[in-house]
Design a protein around this motif. Structure first.
Motif, PDB file in Angstrom:
ATOM      1  N   LYS A 182       0.836  -1.212   0.000  1.00  0.00           N
ATOM      2  CA  LYS A 182       0.000   0.000   0.000  1.00  0.00           C
ATOM      3  C   LYS A 182       0.866   1.256   0.000  1.00  0.00           C
ATOM      4  O   LYS A 182       0.551   2.237  -0.681  1.00  0.00           O
ATOM      5  CB  LYS A 182      -0.919  -0.004   1.231  1.00  0.00           C
ATOM      6  N   ALA A 183       1.950   1.232   0.754  1.00  0.00           N
ATOM      7  CA  ALA A 183       2.815   2.413   0.853  1.00  0.00           C
ATOM      8  C   ALA A 183       3.642   2.628  -0.401  1.00  0.00           C
ATOM      9  O   ALA A 183       3.930   3.771  -0.781  1.00  0.00           O
ATOM     10  CB  ALA A 183       3.732   2.284   2.072  1.00  0.00           C
ATOM     11  N   THR A 184       4.047   1.545  -1.036  1.00  0.00           N
ATOM     12  CA  THR A 184       4.878   1.632  -2.250  1.00  0.00           C
ATOM     13  C   THR A 184       4.318   0.676  -3.294  1.00  0.00           C
ATOM     14  O   THR A 184       4.720  -0.494  -3.359  1.00  0.00           O
ATOM     15  CB  THR A 184       6.347   1.271  -1.939  1.00  0.00           C
TER      16      THR A 184
ATOM     17  N   TYR B 142      11.190  -4.697  -6.980  1.00  0.00           N
ATOM     18  CA  TYR B 142      10.986  -3.255  -7.114  1.00  0.00           C
ATOM     19  C   TYR B 142      10.940  -2.942  -8.613  1.00  0.00           C
ATOM     20  O   TYR B 142      11.986  -2.837  -9.265  1.00  0.00           O
ATOM     21  CB  TYR B 142      12.110  -2.485  -6.437  1.00  0.00           C
ATOM     22  N   ASP B 143       9.737  -2.814  -9.149  1.00  0.00           N
ATOM     23  CA  ASP B 143       9.573  -2.688 -10.597  1.00  0.00           C
ATOM     24  C   ASP B 143      10.273  -1.470 -11.175  1.00  0.00           C
ATOM     25  O   ASP B 143      10.787  -1.508 -12.296  1.00  0.00           O
ATOM     26  CB  ASP B 143       8.092  -2.646 -10.963  1.00  0.00           C
ATOM     27  N   ASN B 144      10.282  -0.368 -10.441  1.00  0.00           N
ATOM     28  CA  ASN B 144      10.907   0.868 -10.929  1.00  0.00           C
ATOM     29  C   ASN B 144      12.308   1.055 -10.388  1.00  0.00           C
ATOM     30  O   ASN B 144      12.795   2.182 -10.236  1.00  0.00           O
ATOM     31  CB  ASN B 144      10.021   2.065 -10.566  1.00  0.00           C
TER      32      ASN B 144
ATOM     33  N   ASP C 298      13.979   3.762  -2.972  1.00  0.00           N
ATOM     34  CA  ASP C 298      13.962   5.008  -2.202  1.00  0.00           C
ATOM     35  C   ASP C 298      12.602   5.236  -1.541  1.00  0.00           C
ATOM     36  O   ASP C 298      12.527   5.674  -0.382  1.00  0.00           O
ATOM     37  CB  ASP C 298      14.306   6.193  -3.104  1.00  0.00           C
ATOM     38  N   HIS C 299      11.519   4.938  -2.265  1.00  0.00           N
ATOM     39  CA  HIS C 299      10.186   5.081  -1.690  1.00  0.00           C
ATOM     40  C   HIS C 299       9.999   4.117  -0.512  1.00  0.00           C
ATOM     41  O   HIS C 299       9.377   4.473   0.504  1.00  0.00           O
ATOM     42  CB  HIS C 299       9.112   4.811  -2.750  1.00  0.00           C
TER      43      HIS C 299
ATOM     44  N   HIS D  44       9.172   6.614   7.874  1.00  0.00           N
ATOM     45  CA  HIS D  44       8.166   7.620   8.201  1.00  0.00           C
ATOM     46  C   HIS D  44       6.721   7.126   8.181  1.00  0.00           C
ATOM     47  O   HIS D  44       5.846   7.814   8.716  1.00  0.00           O
ATOM     48  CB  HIS D  44       8.288   8.810   7.239  1.00  0.00           C
ATOM     49  N   ASN D  45       6.440   5.974   7.557  1.00  0.00           N
ATOM     50  CA  ASN D  45       5.066   5.485   7.496  1.00  0.00           C
ATOM     51  C   ASN D  45       4.766   4.681   8.764  1.00  0.00           C
ATOM     52  O   ASN D  45       5.351   3.625   9.010  1.00  0.00           O
ATOM     53  CB  ASN D  45       4.877   4.607   6.248  1.00  0.00           C
TER      54      ASN D  45
END
Length: 289
Positions: free
Chosen positions: A106-108, A133-135, A141-142, A149-150
């Motif tokens: 949900k967060a990334t 991590y597709d990107n 980084d996300h 922070h989440n």
């Protein structure tokens, strides 16, 4: 003779350290002793020709590439997590991990848990998870920001940590000749084989396995092949899928009957410092079943 021998030794050492860039210039000597230098063709090459003959050479450095870009053809990043679960806490741990995977996704949204297993033979009371991590590093980084922070991700990650004695993670890229990881329907056991290579031998490994993998595809057992980017460096992971242990034994014996497979093994074994095999069984929320 001394000059010729010195030249040959330099060429051999260069070929061993950097096979993809071996012999950019070829030099021959005429009977009169004149040196004739012939430049190789500098046109761009595909990955197959790079593995077979090395990349074209640009003396100005325009076409220089990192080893990672030569071994992988996408920017996708994988993360392999290894968790030593506290004795007797496996069921509770898996409940926590399923919640954690939901919060991370949900967060990334670019992150995906594609493989989740328990170790059956090897380091018991151990769970292993494979994320994609597709990107690439943008998603990494996300994910870092979410971990820091989440609040939902942080809380779920804290629950997991309370169930573990030790946790390890490593970032990986996929060898181009393996292709990307694809979901598998039930039912399989998985053989996770890890290799710590001698420093400077990753390109040699890639050279050998670009051909060697062709001997291991007949029974669709090849799942994934990775090399390390962050964590233990010069590390390689191969993941194989089999119907059961009896099928694993049969397929491995059948592979040895193929002419040429023994050459792949003979070439790659001297490159290895340490190796390990673990037999894994998938968790119910794993995409690789």
């Amino acid at each position: 003779m001394a000059v010729v021998r010195s030249t040959m030794l330099c060429q051999l050492n260069s070929a061993r350290l950097v096979p993809f860039t071996s012999r950019f210039l070829s030099t021959t000597t005429t009977k009169e002793g004149e040196d004739l230098t012939v430049k190789q063709d500098e046109k761009k090459q595909g990955w197959i020709s790079r593995f077979l003959s090395g990349p074209s050479y640009n003396p100005d450095g325009v076409d220089k590439q990192s080893h990672s870009s030569m071994l992988a053809d996408t920017e996708v990043i994988y993360e392999l997590q290894t968790h030593d679960v506290r004795n007797g806490e496996k069921d509770k741990y898996l409940d926590y991990y399923k919640k954690y995977s939901t919060e991370v996704t949900k967060a990334t949204p670019g992150n995906e848990l594609i493989g989740s297993w328990n170790v059956l033979f090897g380091n018991q009371d151990q769970s292993i998870h494979l994320w994609r991590y597709d990107n690439g590093y943008n998603d990494v980084d996300h994910h870092i920001k979410a971990l820091l922070h989440n609040n939902s991700v942080r809380s779920a990650e804290k629950d997991i940590a309370s169930m573990c004695g030790r946790r390890r993670t490593i970032l990986l890229r996929s060898f181009s000749y393996w292709g990307e990881v694809k979901p598998r329907s039930p039912t399989h056991i998985y053989d996770l084989r890890s290799y710590v290579l001698k420093p400077g031998t990753m390109i040699e490994w890639g050279n050998a396995w670009a051909k060697g993998i062709t001997y291991r595809k007949e029974h669709n057992q090849n799942v994934a092949g990775f090399f390390a980017q962050v964590g233990q460096l010069y590390m390689v992971f191969h993941i194989w899928a089999y119907k059961d242990m009896a099928a694993r034994q049969y397929i491995r014996q059948h592979t040895w009957s193929k002419p040429g497979w023994d050459s792949t093994v003979a070439y790659t074994v001297p490159l290895i410092s340490r190796m390990q095999s673990k037999i894994l069984v998938p968790n119910e929320f794993s995409h690789l079943q």
